[in-house]
Design an enzyme around this catalytic site. Structure first.
Site, mmCIF file in Angstrom:
data_model
loop_
_atom_site.group_PDB
_atom_site.id
_atom_site.type_symbol
_atom_site.label_atom_id
_atom_site.label_comp_id
_atom_site.label_asym_id
_atom_site.label_seq_id
_atom_site.Cartn_x
_atom_site.Cartn_y
_atom_site.Cartn_z
ATOM 1 N N ARG A 1 0.756 -1.146 0.078
ATOM 2 C CA ARG A 1 -0.004 -0.025 0.037
ATOM 3 C C ARG A 1 0.924 1.343 -0.097
ATOM 4 N NH1 ARG A 1 -3.358 -2.764 -1.569
ATOM 5 N NH2 ARG A 1 -5.439 -3.400 -0.732
ATOM 6 N N GLU B 1 -2.553 7.584 -4.626
ATOM 7 C CA GLU B 1 -2.756 6.810 -6.028
ATOM 8 C C GLU B 1 -4.264 7.013 -6.352
ATOM 9 O OE1 GLU B 1 -1.697 2.757 -5.137
ATOM 10 O OE2 GLU B 1 -3.728 2.351 -5.174
ATOM 11 N N HIS C 1 -1.030 -0.222 -9.562
ATOM 12 C CA HIS C 1 -1.623 -1.253 -8.568
ATOM 13 C C HIS C 1 -2.232 -2.531 -9.488
ATOM 14 C CE1 HIS C 1 -3.411 -1.044 -4.565
ATOM 15 N NE2 HIS C 1 -3.480 -2.577 -5.065
HETATM 16 P P1 NAI Z 1 -1.303 -11.048 5.219
HETATM 17 O O1 NAI Z 1 -2.405 -10.716 6.163
HETATM 18 O O2 NAI Z 1 -0.981 -12.712 4.859
HETATM 19 O O3 NAI Z 1 0.074 -10.926 5.626
HETATM 20 C C1 NAI Z 1 0.508 -9.591 6.281
HETATM 21 C C2 NAI Z 1 1.588 -9.929 7.275
HETATM 22 O O4 NAI Z 1 2.217 -8.431 7.644
HETATM 23 C C3 NAI Z 1 1.314 -10.498 8.528
HETATM 24 O O5 NAI Z 1 1.829 -11.437 8.829
HETATM 25 C C4 NAI Z 1 1.128 -9.367 9.740
HETATM 26 O O6 NAI Z 1 1.617 -9.783 10.934
HETATM 27 C C5 NAI Z 1 2.440 -8.531 8.997
HETATM 28 N N1 NAI Z 1 2.830 -7.031 9.493
HETATM 29 C C6 NAI Z 1 1.756 -6.288 10.051
HETATM 30 N N2 NAI Z 1 2.380 -5.321 10.297
HETATM 31 C C7 NAI Z 1 3.756 -5.518 10.061
HETATM 32 C C8 NAI Z 1 5.020 -4.492 10.253
HETATM 33 N N3 NAI Z 1 4.921 -3.271 10.781
HETATM 34 N N4 NAI Z 1 6.230 -5.032 9.839
HETATM 35 C C9 NAI Z 1 6.004 -6.331 9.349
HETATM 36 N N5 NAI Z 1 5.292 -6.927 9.124
HETATM 37 C C10 NAI Z 1 3.979 -6.600 9.584
HETATM 38 O O7 NAI Z 1 -1.449 -10.177 4.073
HETATM 39 P P2 NAI Z 1 -0.967 -10.735 2.168
HETATM 40 O O8 NAI Z 1 -2.025 -11.561 1.920
HETATM 41 O O9 NAI Z 1 0.410 -11.160 2.287
HETATM 42 O O10 NAI Z 1 -1.094 -9.340 1.722
HETATM 43 C C11 NAI Z 1 -0.095 -8.166 2.323
HETATM 44 C C12 NAI Z 1 -0.396 -6.987 1.524
HETATM 45 O O11 NAI Z 1 -0.414 -6.886 0.172
HETATM 46 C C13 NAI Z 1 -2.055 -6.760 1.850
HETATM 47 O O12 NAI Z 1 -2.160 -5.963 2.986
HETATM 48 C C14 NAI Z 1 -2.221 -5.698 0.721
HETATM 49 O O13 NAI Z 1 -2.018 -4.302 1.238
HETATM 50 C C15 NAI Z 1 -1.163 -5.751 -0.207
HETATM 51 N N6 NAI Z 1 -1.885 -6.371 -1.509
HETATM 52 C C16 NAI Z 1 -1.256 -5.522 -2.689
HETATM 53 C C17 NAI Z 1 -1.648 -6.090 -3.841
HETATM 54 C C18 NAI Z 1 -1.670 -5.475 -5.346
HETATM 55 O O14 NAI Z 1 -2.203 -5.601 -6.344
HETATM 56 N N7 NAI Z 1 -0.424 -4.490 -5.337
HETATM 57 C C19 NAI Z 1 -2.753 -7.221 -4.171
HETATM 58 C C20 NAI Z 1 -3.039 -7.908 -2.786
HETATM 59 C C21 NAI Z 1 -2.499 -7.591 -1.605
#
Ligand code: NAI
Length: 364
Positions: A239, A268, A300
């Site tokens: 994000r 964005e 994105h």
């Molecule tokens: P997820 O929920 O499986 O994993 C996120 C991880 O980040 C969790 O393990 C959490 O504990 C950790 N976390 C939270 N705050 C943190 C910090 N300050 N430092 C280190 N780790 C931290 O989420 P997933 O599915 O892996 O997705 C991650 C992010 O990717 C989503 O939140 C979304 O914003 C983004 N995303 C972007 C897309 C795109 O098209 N560019 C598509 C899908 C997701």
């Protein structure tokens, strides 16, 4: 099959409609598509609908949620993984469950992050342009071997772990930081959990895979950029607001970073997903970032694969079907631990599900 839930689907493009229509042959919902984003000016369009289906740049703030509740909307179905644009507390207090599509294709995003890394490191974007202009010189296009370098993965959820798996194939040293470390993954993926400061100081590549939460706003700022190895590469497919963009511009100008791959940008909403090619970019920071030869900005699109869109459409409609049938909402969002500094009471590696008390609030 016929299903009488009326769903207003916001911020739709032709590809959204195509995949949702295909999936809807199995559900039979009444889907009404709006091109416009859902936000304060458009919330009233949801009048007469049971559910709204929203995307990453819709604005579901407190006032919008109150308006949705007032009009009788009973479900918010996000067709994405992130939910930083939803005032969750308001949804909870209005009794509107919020569902999402977690992990629809971690590969899509992880592979895209890798694509950005390879392109930036080996200057493929510049080579492509040069050759089209008849310039076959390779001066200035030198990269580095990934083997033996250190990658720092910030957030080891679904996408972060998949990215780690890919980088492992290059023979890289993998550092990770996450308030909920996954010890099992650490073992199988040879990930070393370290404090964020160590990750920033020791990584040649830093890739962000954590959600945007209030705690994570500007996680990458002047301080953390100063900690980074001179010449590090920064990747953000999560994000935009995780990075202070003004500080990023400074770090690129001074050469503190050698490159940045940005699939997201903090402001964005007015640009991404739209054709603005006939207009002047009013956002000076975005305009400046677009001038750097060592920055790739994309709109994105990391999620944008056939598999992901199929999964998004099917899971979104299944979430709606579960709601309509009064079944447990497996993909309900409550205030989960993403972004909390620690996860009290959790075993390492255990997923951080919403507490029971919140589950009750968000499930019908
Ligand atoms: P997820 O929920 O499986 O994993 C996120 C991880 O980040 C969790 O393990 C959490 O504990 C950790 N976390 C939270 N705050 C943190 C910090 N300050 N430092 C280190 N780790 C931290 O989420 P997933 O599915 O892996 O997705 C991650 C992010 O990717 C989503 O939140 C979304 O914003 C983004 N995303 C972007 C897309 C795109 O098209 N560019 C598509 C899908 C997701």
């Amino acid at each position: 099959m016929k299903n009488d839930l009326r769903i207003a689907v916001f911020d739709t493009k032709p590809y959204d409609r195509r995949f949702l229509d295909e999936a809807n042959t199995h559900f039979g919902f009444s889907l009404t598509y709006f091109e416009t984003k859902l936000g304060p000016e458009t919330a009233r369009l949801a009048g007469g609908f049971d559910a709204v289906c929203s995307f990453v740049n819709d604005d579901l703030n407190e006032a919008v949620i109150a308006e949705l509740a007032r009009m009788g909307v009973r479900l918010i179905a996000m067709r994405c993984a992130g939910y930083n644009n939803v005032a969750l507390k308001s949804a909870c207090s209005c009794g509107i469950p919020v569902v999402r599509v977690p992990g629809y294709s971690p590969c899509a995003v992880a592979e895209y992050a890798l694509g950005m890394l390879m392109t930036l490191n080996r200057r493929i974007h510049r080579a492509y342009n040069r050759v089209r202009e008849g310039n076959f010189a390779i001066n200035g296009l030198m990269g580095f071997d990934l083997r033996g370098k250190t990658a720092g993965i910030v957030g080891t959820g679904r996408i972060g772990k998949t990215f780690a798996e890919l980088l492992q194939g290059f023979g890289m040293r993998l550092l990770a930081s996450d308030p909920c470390p996954d010890r099992k993954a650490a073992e199988t993926l040879h990930l070393e959990y370290v404090p964020p400061e160590t990750l920033f100081r020791e990584s040649d590549i830093v890739s962000l895979h954590c959600p945007l939460t209030p705690e994570n706003v500007h996680l990458i700022n002047r301080n953390t950029l100063n900690m980074m190895k001179p010449g590090a590469v920064l990747l953000n497919t999560s994000r935009g607001r995780l990075i202070d963009s003004a500080a990023l511009v400074e770090a690129l100008k001074t050469g503190c970073l050698s490159a940045a791959g940005l699939d997201v940008y903090e402001e964005e909403t007015d640009y991404f997903f739209e054709d603005r090619s006939g207009e002047i970019v009013q956002d000076d920071i975005l305009a400046r970032l677009m001038t750097f030869p060592n920055v790739i900005i994309s709109s994105h699109q990391a999620f944008f694969t056939r598999e992901a869109l199929t999964n998004i459409a099917e899971t979104t409609l299944k979430n709606c079907a579960d709601f309509a049938a009064g079944r447990k909402l497996e993909n309900a969002i409550a205030l989960n631990c993403g972004g909390m500094k620690s996860c009290p009471g959790k075993e390492p590696g255990e997923r951080c599900d919403p507490p029971e008390s919140l589950k009750k609030t968000v499930n019908p």
